[in-house]
Design a protein around this motif. Structure first.
Motif, PDB file in Angstrom:
ATOM      1  N   MET A   1      26.815  45.040  37.237  1.00 38.34           N
ATOM      2  CA  MET A   1      26.636  44.345  38.503  1.00 38.34           C
ATOM      3  C   MET A   1      27.466  43.075  38.581  1.00 38.34           C
ATOM      4  SD  MET A   1      22.591  44.842  39.421  1.00 38.34           S
ATOM      5  CE  MET A   1      22.748  43.765  40.844  1.00 38.34           C
ATOM      6  N   PHE A   2      27.536  42.329  37.488  1.00 34.32           N
ATOM      7  CA  PHE A   2      28.306  41.091  37.511  1.00 34.32           C
ATOM      8  C   PHE A   2      29.786  41.379  37.750  1.00 34.32           C
ATOM      9  CE2 PHE A   2      30.631  37.529  35.676  1.00 34.32           C
ATOM     10  CZ  PHE A   2      29.984  36.459  36.272  1.00 34.32           C
ATOM     11  N   GLY A   3      30.330  42.356  37.032  1.00 32.58           N
ATOM     12  CA  GLY A   3      31.744  42.699  37.198  1.00 32.58           C
ATOM     13  C   GLY A   3      32.062  43.173  38.600  1.00 32.58           C
ATOM     14  N   GLN A   4      31.180  44.016  39.161  1.00 34.77           N
ATOM     15  CA  GLN A   4      31.418  44.536  40.507  1.00 34.77           C
ATOM     16  C   GLN A   4      31.256  43.466  41.578  1.00 34.77           C
ATOM     17  OE1 GLN A   4      32.561  47.593  41.364  1.00 34.77           O
ATOM     18  NE2 GLN A   4      32.771  47.980  39.176  1.00 34.77           N
ATOM     19  N   ALA A   5      30.314  42.545  41.384  1.00 34.19           N
ATOM     20  CA  ALA A   5      30.096  41.470  42.367  1.00 34.19           C
ATOM     21  C   ALA A   5      31.255  40.475  42.371  1.00 34.19           C
ATOM     22  CB  ALA A   5      28.783  40.742  42.078  1.00 34.19           C
ATOM     23  N   MET A   6      31.823  40.208  41.207  1.00 37.81           N
ATOM     24  CA  MET A   6      32.905  39.228  41.121  1.00 37.81           C
ATOM     25  C   MET A   6      34.250  39.801  41.556  1.00 37.81           C
ATOM     26  SD  MET A   6      31.517  36.425  40.349  1.00 37.81           S
ATOM     27  CE  MET A   6      30.059  37.011  41.254  1.00 37.81           C
ATOM     28  N   ASN A   7      34.381  41.127  41.569  1.00 41.25           N
ATOM     29  CA  ASN A   7      35.660  41.738  41.927  1.00 41.25           C
ATOM     30  C   ASN A   7      36.149  41.317  43.320  1.00 41.25           C
ATOM     31  OD1 ASN A   7      37.540  44.185  42.733  1.00 41.25           O
ATOM     32  ND2 ASN A   7      37.344  44.215  40.516  1.00 41.25           N
ATOM     33  N   PRO A   8      35.321  41.437  44.378  1.00 39.59           N
ATOM     34  CA  PRO A   8      35.787  40.969  45.694  1.00 39.59           C
ATOM     35  C   PRO A   8      35.950  39.456  45.773  1.00 39.59           C
ATOM     36  CG  PRO A   8      33.521  41.754  45.812  1.00 39.59           C
ATOM     37  CD  PRO A   8      34.029  42.132  44.466  1.00 39.59           C
ATOM     38  N   VAL A   9      35.195  38.711  44.971  1.00 39.03           N
ATOM     39  CA  VAL A   9      35.346  37.249  44.939  1.00 39.03           C
ATOM     40  C   VAL A   9      36.727  36.883  44.399  1.00 39.03           C
ATOM     41  CG1 VAL A   9      34.472  35.112  43.906  1.00 39.03           C
ATOM     42  CG2 VAL A   9      32.864  36.867  44.683  1.00 39.03           C
ATOM     43  N   ILE A  10      37.156  37.612  43.383  1.00 42.73           N
ATOM     44  CA  ILE A  10      38.495  37.387  42.822  1.00 42.73           C
ATOM     45  C   ILE A  10      39.569  37.709  43.863  1.00 42.73           C
ATOM     46  CG2 ILE A  10      40.135  38.160  41.051  1.00 42.73           C
ATOM     47  CD1 ILE A  10      37.680  38.652  39.227  1.00 42.73           C
ATOM     48  N   ARG A  11      39.351  38.788  44.640  1.00 40.59           N
ATOM     49  CA  ARG A  11      40.309  39.130  45.708  1.00 40.59           C
ATOM     50  C   ARG A  11      40.367  38.022  46.755  1.00 40.59           C
ATOM     51  NH1 ARG A  11      37.680  44.174  45.825  1.00 40.59           N
ATOM     52  NH2 ARG A  11      36.957  43.743  47.933  1.00 40.59           N
ATOM     53  N   ALA A  12      39.194  37.478  47.099  1.00 40.28           N
ATOM     54  CA  ALA A  12      39.151  36.410  48.106  1.00 40.28           C
ATOM     55  C   ALA A  12      39.889  35.176  47.623  1.00 40.28           C
ATOM     56  CB  ALA A  12      37.696  36.057  48.439  1.00 40.28           C
TER      57      ALA A  12
ATOM     58  N   MET B   1      44.900  21.563  49.038  1.00 35.19           N
ATOM     59  CA  MET B   1      45.482  22.623  48.203  1.00 35.19           C
ATOM     60  C   MET B   1      44.953  23.993  48.608  1.00 35.19           C
ATOM     61  SD  MET B   1      45.236  23.088  44.092  1.00 35.19           S
ATOM     62  CE  MET B   1      45.800  24.582  43.308  1.00 35.19           C
ATOM     63  N   GLU B   2      43.598  24.063  48.794  1.00 36.11           N
ATOM     64  CA  GLU B   2      43.006  25.341  49.115  1.00 36.11           C
ATOM     65  C   GLU B   2      43.507  25.902  50.445  1.00 36.11           C
ATOM     66  OE1 GLU B   2      41.372  22.681  48.147  1.00 36.11           O
ATOM     67  OE2 GLU B   2      39.936  23.151  46.575  1.00 36.11           O
ATOM     68  N   THR B   3      43.667  25.013  51.439  1.00 31.87           N
ATOM     69  CA  THR B   3      44.045  25.480  52.755  1.00 31.87           C
ATOM     70  C   THR B   3      45.511  25.832  52.858  1.00 31.87           C
ATOM     71  OG1 THR B   3      44.306  23.186  53.433  1.00 31.87           O
ATOM     72  CG2 THR B   3      42.185  24.223  53.893  1.00 31.87           C
ATOM     73  N   LYS B   4      46.362  25.180  52.050  1.00 29.94           N
ATOM     74  CA  LYS B   4      47.789  25.486  52.102  1.00 29.94           C
ATOM     75  C   LYS B   4      48.110  26.809  51.413  1.00 29.94           C
ATOM     76  CE  LYS B   4      49.559  20.753  52.354  1.00 29.94           C
ATOM     77  NZ  LYS B   4      50.367  19.725  51.672  1.00 29.94           N
ATOM     78  N   SER B   5      47.436  27.062  50.309  1.00 31.74           N
ATOM     79  CA  SER B   5      47.810  28.188  49.472  1.00 31.74           C
ATOM     80  C   SER B   5      47.506  29.551  50.088  1.00 31.74           C
ATOM     81  CB  SER B   5      47.102  28.076  48.107  1.00 31.74           C
ATOM     82  OG  SER B   5      45.710  28.044  48.283  1.00 31.74           O
TER      83      SER B   5
ATOM     84  N   HIS C   1      39.148  29.977  35.843  1.00 26.27           N
ATOM     85  CA  HIS C   1      40.564  29.682  36.125  1.00 26.27           C
ATOM     86  C   HIS C   1      40.926  30.047  37.571  1.00 26.27           C
ATOM     87  CE1 HIS C   1      40.290  30.266  31.729  1.00 26.27           C
ATOM     88  NE2 HIS C   1      41.250  29.371  31.654  1.00 26.27           N
ATOM     89  N   MET C   2      40.024  29.835  38.514  1.00 31.31           N
ATOM     90  CA  MET C   2      40.279  30.197  39.906  1.00 31.31           C
ATOM     91  C   MET C   2      41.400  29.346  40.498  1.00 31.31           C
ATOM     92  SD  MET C   2      36.485  31.102  41.414  1.00 31.31           S
ATOM     93  CE  MET C   2      37.107  32.104  42.762  1.00 31.31           C
ATOM     94  N   LYS C   3      42.094  29.909  41.520  1.00 29.05           N
ATOM     95  CA  LYS C   3      43.270  29.245  42.089  1.00 29.05           C
ATOM     96  C   LYS C   3      42.937  28.465  43.351  1.00 29.05           C
ATOM     97  CE  LYS C   3      45.821  32.810  42.725  1.00 29.05           C
ATOM     98  NZ  LYS C   3      47.002  33.626  43.076  1.00 29.05           N
ATOM     99  N   MET C   4      42.468  29.150  44.377  1.00 30.28           N
ATOM    100  CA  MET C   4      42.241  28.506  45.674  1.00 30.28           C
ATOM    101  C   MET C   4      40.850  27.898  45.791  1.00 30.28           C
ATOM    102  SD  MET C   4      44.171  30.913  48.480  1.00 30.28           S
ATOM    103  CE  MET C   4      43.364  32.428  48.021  1.00 30.28           C
TER     104      MET C   4
END
Length: 468
Positions: free
Chosen positions: A154-165, A1-5, A222-225
């Protein structure tokens, strides 16, 4: 799933992907930058705070950047590692990277918060807050409440690029935007209605940061990939070393601003005291307030520049991991061209409209010396902003390609060797003006080095490549 999406990162036109990922990233970073800038605008226009409050904001600003530097090192490094891992069809490593990033962000934020609260007086003095008694009082009040919000920020800023990834740049943008909008709403209420002064500006900021952090927590569930399991939420030091190495450029690009601001603020305090005008007690805070405002405009520009480049990290990482070098080369060309365009527009603004810029920061309530010094500061300090934009893009693109050493070395030379070195050296010969000259001189010399690395990168991307 992760690799297809996420296979579309290797198939969709790179221009379309760049817009899709960069625009939300730019907005996220701009909104993040607006926290401090909005505070300063409202502070500057509160007559009972004025340039003293402005100067205090300038003193505390680099201390929030320290928190941001650590957060983006964790977040951007994780983002790059996750993207490379998914490109290589290694989803388990991506999950462990996210879990480690979450724990690291929480742990480091709590430590920094404690350090700030324990050593507040010494830290404020280190960043020039003792220029006069009123500035120190405002700085201490603002810094205390900002420190309490450090873990959420710090938590919000650190997770922001993780959400983009994870393939959701729009949610990353929305979570930051929600907090910033709340800050904009609360600032005038707390400052002008309740008359809470520096405390009001800080509390409004912290409430917004809490909202962003809560939304980030919701998304992690609720992460997707990339969906980390319970056992992934611990620090895997082997993976963490790699992610932090990939994120070190982001750290240096932010922390260098802190080092430069510390040097600049202390040079302003030292050589301002020798100036016939700013050596007077009632005008002593003006140079520090003005340089802080110029840095805020520069931060807006750099938020756009870094947003464009950082938005490309998942695209570059996936395509490098998949061996699609021609796509990476095409993206590099589009990015450099776009960054130069942003720099050109910014240059026109600072050279032709500095009075309009300074007007937003309470110039009408200040002496003529405030406006005159601000006009000169904008025109000199940012005269090489085109080179600054290209340099930043080069740092981050090399980071996204997995070239942590080259990216880190170039960033260190610009930000530490040149940025701090010239900020300390040039005022010896040119006084207060030397502080302003330090920025363009640093950017010119860095650009010369960046051109060499850009040429080498193109040669590498022209080489043989593998099909996935």
């Amino acid at each position: 799933m992760e690799t297809k999406s996420n296979q579309f990162l290797g198939k969709e036109p790179v221009g379309k992907l760049m817009r899709q990922y960069a625009i939300p990233c730019i907005i996220s970073l701009l909104v993040g930058a607006l926290y401090n800038i909005v505070d300063q605008i409202f502070i500057a226009n509160a007559t009972y705070l004025g340039s003293y409050g402005n100067a205090a904001n300038t003193v505390v600003f680099p201390l929030t950047v320290i928190a941001l530097a650590i957060a983006v090192m964790i977040g951007d490094g994780c983002c790059a590692f996750v993207s490379l891992s998914l490109g290589r069809k290694e989803p388990e490593k991506a999950k462990k990277s996210v879990g480690s990033a979450v724990v690291l962000a929480i742990f480091t934020s709590l430590i920094l918060c404690a350090v700030y609260l324990i050593f507040s007086n010494q830290i404020i003095e280190m960043f020039g807050g003792t220029v006069n008694e009123e500035t120190f009082r405002h700085s201490k009040e603002y810094f205390f409440y900002i420190s309490l919000g450090i873990p959420f920020y710090m938590f919000g800023q650190a997770m922001n690029p993780v959400i983009r990834a994870d393939g959701n740049p729009k949610f990353a943008m929305a979570s930051t935007l929600a907090g910033a909008v709340l800050n904009i709403i609360l600032d005038p209420v707390f400052i002008f209605v309740f008359k809470w002064g520096m405390m009001g500006a800080a509390v409004a900021t912290v409430i917004g940061q809490i909202v962003t952090a809560v939304l980030a927590i919701w998304y992690l569930l609720h992460m997707k990939m990339v969906r980390p399991a319970k056992q992934d939420y611990r620090i895997d030091w082997k993976i963490s070393r790699k992610t932090l190495a990939l994120g070190i450029t982001s750290f240096l690009s932010q922390i260098s601003l802190v080092a430069a601001m510390a040097a600049i603020n202390n040079m302003i305090r030292k050589y301002g005291a020798l100036d016939p005008i700013f050596g007077q007690e009632q005008f002593a805070q003006i140079p520090m307030a003005v340089v802080g405002i110029v840095m805020k405009f520069f931060q807006i520009v750099i938020s756009i520049v870094v947003g464009m480049a950082a938005g490309c990290i998942p695209i570059v990482g996936y395509n490098m991991g998949a061996g699609l070098k021609k796509r990476v080369k095409s993206l590099f060309t589009k990015l450099l061209t776009s960054e130069a365009g942003v720099g050109a527009v910014s240059l026109i603004i600072v050279e032709f409209f500095p009075r309009q810029l300074i007007a937003a920061f309470g110039a009408a309530n200040e002496s003529v010396y405030y406006t005159d010094f601000a006009v000169k500061a904008f025109r000199i300090y940012l005269c090489m902003i085109i080179f600054a934009c290209i340099n930043k893009a080069c740092f981050i693109f090399l980071q996204a390609m997995g070239k942590a050493i080259a990216s880190t070395m170039l960033s260190m030379v610009r930000e530490i060797v040149f940025g701090v070195g010239f900020a300390l050296l040039l005022p010896v010969f040119f006084g207060l003006d030397g502080v302003l000259y330090s920025m363009p001189v640093s950017d010119i010399l860095t650009f010369v080095i960046a051109v060499v690395l850009i040429i080498r990168t193109y040669k590498e991307l022209n080489g043989s490549f593998e099909q996935p």
